[in-house]
Design a protein around this motif. Structure first.
Motif, PDB file in Angstrom:
ATOM      1  N   TYR A 211      10.095 -12.078 -22.097  1.00  0.00           N
ATOM      2  CA  TYR A 211      10.929 -11.188 -22.893  1.00  0.00           C
ATOM      3  C   TYR A 211      12.116 -12.012 -23.696  1.00  0.00           C
ATOM      4  N   TYR A 212      12.769 -12.679 -22.834  1.00  0.00           N
ATOM      5  CA  TYR A 212      14.001 -13.425 -23.395  1.00  0.00           C
ATOM      6  C   TYR A 212      13.665 -14.516 -24.417  1.00  0.00           C
ATOM      7  N   LEU A 213      12.386 -15.142 -24.148  1.00  0.00           N
ATOM      8  CA  LEU A 213      11.965 -16.167 -24.932  1.00  0.00           C
ATOM      9  C   LEU A 213      11.697 -15.549 -26.470  1.00  0.00           C
ATOM     10  N   GLY A 214      10.979 -14.244 -26.337  1.00  0.00           N
ATOM     11  CA  GLY A 214      10.601 -13.607 -27.269  1.00  0.00           C
ATOM     12  C   GLY A 214      11.756 -13.283 -28.392  1.00  0.00           C
ATOM     13  N   MET A 215      12.694 -12.881 -27.454  1.00  0.00           N
ATOM     14  CA  MET A 215      13.871 -11.948 -28.198  1.00  0.00           C
ATOM     15  C   MET A 215      15.060 -13.223 -28.865  1.00  0.00           C
ATOM     16  N   MET A 216      14.971 -14.367 -28.494  1.00  0.00           N
ATOM     17  CA  MET A 216      15.856 -15.367 -28.816  1.00  0.00           C
ATOM     18  C   MET A 216      15.770 -15.460 -30.475  1.00  0.00           C
ATOM     19  N   PRO A 217      14.557 -15.917 -31.058  1.00  0.00           N
ATOM     20  CA  PRO A 217      14.710 -16.040 -32.669  1.00  0.00           C
ATOM     21  C   PRO A 217      14.927 -14.854 -33.250  1.00  0.00           C
ATOM     22  N   THR A 218      14.906 -13.558 -32.697  1.00  0.00           N
ATOM     23  CA  THR A 218      15.201 -12.345 -33.424  1.00  0.00           C
ATOM     24  C   THR A 218      16.860 -12.244 -33.233  1.00  0.00           C
ATOM     25  N   TYR A 219      17.559 -12.800 -32.010  1.00  0.00           N
ATOM     26  CA  TYR A 219      18.648 -12.749 -31.906  1.00  0.00           C
ATOM     27  C   TYR A 219      19.245 -13.679 -33.165  1.00  0.00           C
ATOM     28  N   ALA A 220      18.804 -14.823 -33.010  1.00  0.00           N
ATOM     29  CA  ALA A 220      19.097 -15.812 -34.038  1.00  0.00           C
ATOM     30  C   ALA A 220      19.004 -15.354 -35.641  1.00  0.00           C
ATOM     31  N   ALA A 221      18.269 -14.456 -35.732  1.00  0.00           N
ATOM     32  CA  ALA A 221      18.151 -13.984 -37.228  1.00  0.00           C
ATOM     33  C   ALA A 221      18.990 -13.073 -37.457  1.00  0.00           C
ATOM     34  N   TYR A 416      13.586  -9.334 -38.230  1.00  0.00           N
ATOM     35  CA  TYR A 416      14.719  -8.736 -37.485  1.00  0.00           C
ATOM     36  C   TYR A 416      14.047  -7.419 -36.627  1.00  0.00           C
ATOM     37  N   ASP A 417      12.949  -7.688 -36.285  1.00  0.00           N
ATOM     38  CA  ASP A 417      12.129  -6.939 -35.228  1.00  0.00           C
ATOM     39  C   ASP A 417      12.417  -7.070 -33.957  1.00  0.00           C
ATOM     40  N   ALA A 418      13.297  -6.429 -33.075  1.00  0.00           N
ATOM     41  CA  ALA A 418      13.639  -6.576 -31.852  1.00  0.00           C
ATOM     42  C   ALA A 418      12.781  -5.751 -30.796  1.00  0.00           C
ATOM     43  N   ALA A 419      12.006  -4.700 -31.383  1.00  0.00           N
ATOM     44  CA  ALA A 419      11.000  -4.016 -30.718  1.00  0.00           C
ATOM     45  C   ALA A 419       9.774  -4.737 -30.309  1.00  0.00           C
ATOM     46  N   THR A 420       9.173  -5.406 -31.266  1.00  0.00           N
ATOM     47  CA  THR A 420       7.799  -6.303 -31.064  1.00  0.00           C
ATOM     48  C   THR A 420       8.102  -7.515 -31.474  1.00  0.00           C
ATOM     49  N   THR A 421       8.633  -8.725 -30.868  1.00  0.00           N
ATOM     50  CA  THR A 421       9.105  -9.780 -31.444  1.00  0.00           C
ATOM     51  C   THR A 421       7.996 -10.749 -31.831  1.00  0.00           C
ATOM     52  N   PHE A 422       8.366 -11.510 -33.034  1.00  0.00           N
ATOM     53  CA  PHE A 422       7.149 -12.302 -33.307  1.00  0.00           C
ATOM     54  C   PHE A 422       6.765 -13.463 -32.788  1.00  0.00           C
ATOM     55  N   TRP A 423       7.792 -14.082 -31.997  1.00  0.00           N
ATOM     56  CA  TRP A 423       7.498 -15.106 -31.031  1.00  0.00           C
ATOM     57  C   TRP A 423       6.443 -14.857 -29.826  1.00  0.00           C
ATOM     58  N   ASN A 424       6.395 -13.551 -29.346  1.00  0.00           N
ATOM     59  CA  ASN A 424       5.603 -13.146 -28.355  1.00  0.00           C
ATOM     60  C   ASN A 424       4.133 -13.105 -28.912  1.00  0.00           C
ATOM     61  N   VAL A 425       3.939 -12.606 -30.027  1.00  0.00           N
ATOM     62  CA  VAL A 425       2.260 -12.613 -30.504  1.00  0.00           C
ATOM     63  C   VAL A 425       2.024 -13.602 -30.787  1.00  0.00           C
ATOM     64  N   ARG A 426       2.810 -14.624 -31.366  1.00  0.00           N
ATOM     65  CA  ARG A 426       2.225 -16.039 -31.784  1.00  0.00           C
ATOM     66  C   ARG A 426       1.736 -16.695 -30.271  1.00  0.00           C
ATOM     67  N   HIS A 427       2.682 -16.546 -29.488  1.00  0.00           N
ATOM     68  CA  HIS A 427       2.391 -16.918 -27.966  1.00  0.00           C
ATOM     69  C   HIS A 427       1.052 -16.548 -27.620  1.00  0.00           C
ATOM     70  N   ASP A 428       0.951 -15.269 -27.679  1.00  0.00           N
ATOM     71  CA  ASP A 428       0.012 -14.693 -26.781  1.00  0.00           C
ATOM     72  C   ASP A 428      -1.511 -14.770 -27.421  1.00  0.00           C
ATOM     73  N   LEU A 429      -1.600 -15.229 -28.745  1.00  0.00           N
ATOM     74  CA  LEU A 429      -2.794 -15.563 -29.293  1.00  0.00           C
ATOM     75  C   LEU A 429      -3.022 -16.953 -29.174  1.00  0.00           C
ATOM     76  N   SER A 430      -2.146 -17.535 -29.112  1.00  0.00           N
ATOM     77  CA  SER A 430      -2.353 -19.124 -29.047  1.00  0.00           C
ATOM     78  C   SER A 430      -2.764 -19.444 -27.566  1.00  0.00           C
ATOM     79  N   CYS A 431      -2.626 -18.632 -26.594  1.00  0.00           N
ATOM     80  CA  CYS A 431      -3.126 -18.775 -24.958  1.00  0.00           C
ATOM     81  C   CYS A 431      -4.551 -18.173 -25.060  1.00  0.00           C
ATOM     82  N   GLN A 432      -5.222 -17.797 -26.083  1.00  0.00           N
ATOM     83  CA  GLN A 432      -6.507 -17.261 -26.346  1.00  0.00           C
ATOM     84  C   GLN A 432      -7.565 -18.440 -26.429  1.00  0.00           C
ATOM     85  N   PHE A 433      -7.039 -19.650 -27.029  1.00  0.00           N
ATOM     86  CA  PHE A 433      -7.585 -20.904 -27.319  1.00  0.00           C
ATOM     87  C   PHE A 433      -9.005 -20.399 -28.099  1.00  0.00           C
ATOM     88  N   LEU A 434      -8.816 -19.727 -29.190  1.00  0.00           N
ATOM     89  CA  LEU A 434      -9.936 -19.639 -29.975  1.00  0.00           C
ATOM     90  C   LEU A 434     -10.304 -20.906 -30.786  1.00  0.00           C
TER      91      LEU A 434
END
Length: 474
Positions: A211-221, A416-434
């Motif tokens: 949660y905190y990792l995903g929020m950080m880039p959005t806070y920075a924006a 600027y989306d703090a409800a569904t942060t971009f960092w998290n979805v990028r992280h999530d898909l990268s962990c599927q090793f497509l």
């Protein structure tokens, strides 16, 4: 007694963006949903826009919805990419009343559109005597939408057509399960659009470092937008720097907990402060972990303002001192207040005044109390062998892509989306090793907007270009 189901209403209409003109039919109707054994589940409201082109054999149809859970589809319709829209007033409160106009950024030139309301939201109703718990949950909800899609395709004789899913917010969670479930029901999906995606519910739980990792880039924006950090740096470059900082510096620091040591913790806090604009001592006291509600309250406290959640650029005056509840403040959002009522009113007027659809007097644009707060989160990601209460449905997304390697996927996010942060979805898909081949099926789109991309005119223009290109992608 149960209210009678309203009769469908249709009207021939014309859309234009000043360059091209499309004749289409708008239809509001209630789709009956039945279980496999014929039991009535209820009726799902559908508002569809179908081109009058004689040959529809290769014309896509896109099924659209919003999230919640507990939200109807009105805002992603008349607020978003439908043929009509409420004119926007980027990051400012919309006046009332507003007059809808032809949407120059509509998807109608590329695809027919069907907007479906989740059961218990909008006009959609669960049948008398049917247990709503069976549809108010991760699996039951996806099953209901699968049946709604099948019913619409049957009613409108469109089974042999390219089929797309377009979901926003929790609607992307729904998309993840549905794109797999439709395949299992032999319904071929051509493409899926994920707007403001969230796939791993673990990241919403208290104390989770994701949660905190995903929020950080959005806070920075947000901090850069309000002139607190990032002076003179291109906003996209600033966001990329923050994404890298979350990966390379903040993540290892959070992982170590109190083993990090006071000196290193203060050093990371100093770097973090330069991104998010909060004092170093504040960040040290919070051990580098800042809750969204605290950030919204702290960033502009010297101006007596609170920034938004769905789109952090929106602001309101801070609440009075007696309104100290963080839970209450977490539900207050200037970004939501600015647009939602206008969209709902315009949607109601369109259905009743233009189409002549005689729906109930109450349209449940948001039904948090009955639907969202009672949501059943239990879900078994295929292959895991266990249902969990905070599932990561990225596994459903990956499985659907592996089973259907011709399917294409677009993932859209905003800085600027703090409800569904971009960092998290990028992280999530990268962990599927497509595989590299499957990664080629995925299109990433990131804009200078918040959760509801369509409240931002520059984003709408860019999305219009990019999403049309996505549909054309082989």
């Amino acid at each position: 007694p149960e209210q009678p189901v309203p009769e469908p209403a249709s009207k021939d209409m014309t859309w234009t963006d000043g360059k091209q003109t499309i004749k289409y039919t708008a239809t509001a109707e209630m789709l009956p949903l039945h279980t496999d054994d014929g039991t009535l589940i209820g009726h799902m409201f559908a508002l569809s826009y179908v081109s009058d082109a004689a040959d529809k054999s290769d014309r896509p149809v896109t099924f659209c919805w919003n999230g919640g859970p507990g939200g109807s589809s009105a805002m992603v319709n008349i607020g978003g990419l439908g043929p009509r829209r409420v004119p926007i007033n980027t990051i400012e409160q919309l006046p009332c009343p507003t007059k809808p106009e032809d949407n120059p950024y509509s998807l109608l030139p590329t695809t027919d559109l069907v907007y479906l309301d989740a059961m218990g939201t909008g006009y959609s109703k669960v049948a008398e005597g049917y247990d709503p718990k069976k549809v108010w949950g991760v699996d039951g909800d996806a099953d209901a939408f699968m049946r709604g899609i099948a019913q619409w395709l049957t009613t409108h004789e469109r089974w042999n057509t390219p089929l797309y899913l377009y979901g926003e917010s929790y609607g992307t969670f729904r998309n993840a399960v549905l794109m797999r479930l439709l395949g299992e029901r032999s319904v071929k999906v051509t493409g899926v659009v994920m707007l403001s995606a969230i796939w791993d519910w673990v990241q919403t739980l208290p104390g989770e470092d994701l949660y905190y990792l995903g929020m950080m880039p959005t806070y920075a924006a947000a901090a850069q937008f309000f002139g607190r950090t990032g002076e003179g740096v291109d906003p996209d470059e600033w966001f990329d720097r923050a994404m890298d900082f979350a990966d390379d510096t903040l993540a290892p620091a959070l992982l170590r907990g109190d083993r990090l040591g006071a000196e290193r913790e203060r050093d990371v806090a100093r770097q973090l402060s330069q991104f998010v604009g909060l004092p170093i001592d504040f960040l040290v006291r919070h051990h580098l972990r800042v809750e969204l509600t605290e950030f919204r309250r702290e960033l502009l406290c010297d101006e007596g303002r609170v920034c938004g959640r769905l789109d952090m650029r929106f602001c309101s005056d801070e609440p009075s001192p007696m309104q100290a509840s963080l839970d209450w403040l977490g539900g207050e959002d200037a970004a939501d207040d600015a647009v939602e009522a206008n969209w709902t009113n315009a949607f109601r007027a369109f259905c009743a005044d233009e189409l002549g659809y005689q729906g109930p007097s109450v349209y449940l644009g948001q039904n948090w109390e009955r639907v969202g707060h009672k949501w059943i989160w239990q879900h078994e990601v295929p292959g895991t062998g266990e249902k969990v209460g905070a599932p990561n449905v990225t596994g459903d997304v990956a499985l659907a892509l592996r089973r259907n390697p011709t399917m294409k996927l677009a993932i859209i996010g905003g800085r600027y989306d703090a409800a569904t942060t971009f960092w998290n979805v990028r992280h999530d898909l990268s962990c599927q090793f497509l595989s590299p081949a499957l990664k080629e099926r995925v299109t990433w789109l990131r804009y200078g907007c918040g959760h509801m991309a369509y409240v931002d005119e520059p984003t709408l223009a860019a999305m219009d270009r990019d999403i049309h290109a996505f549909y054309q992608k082989a």
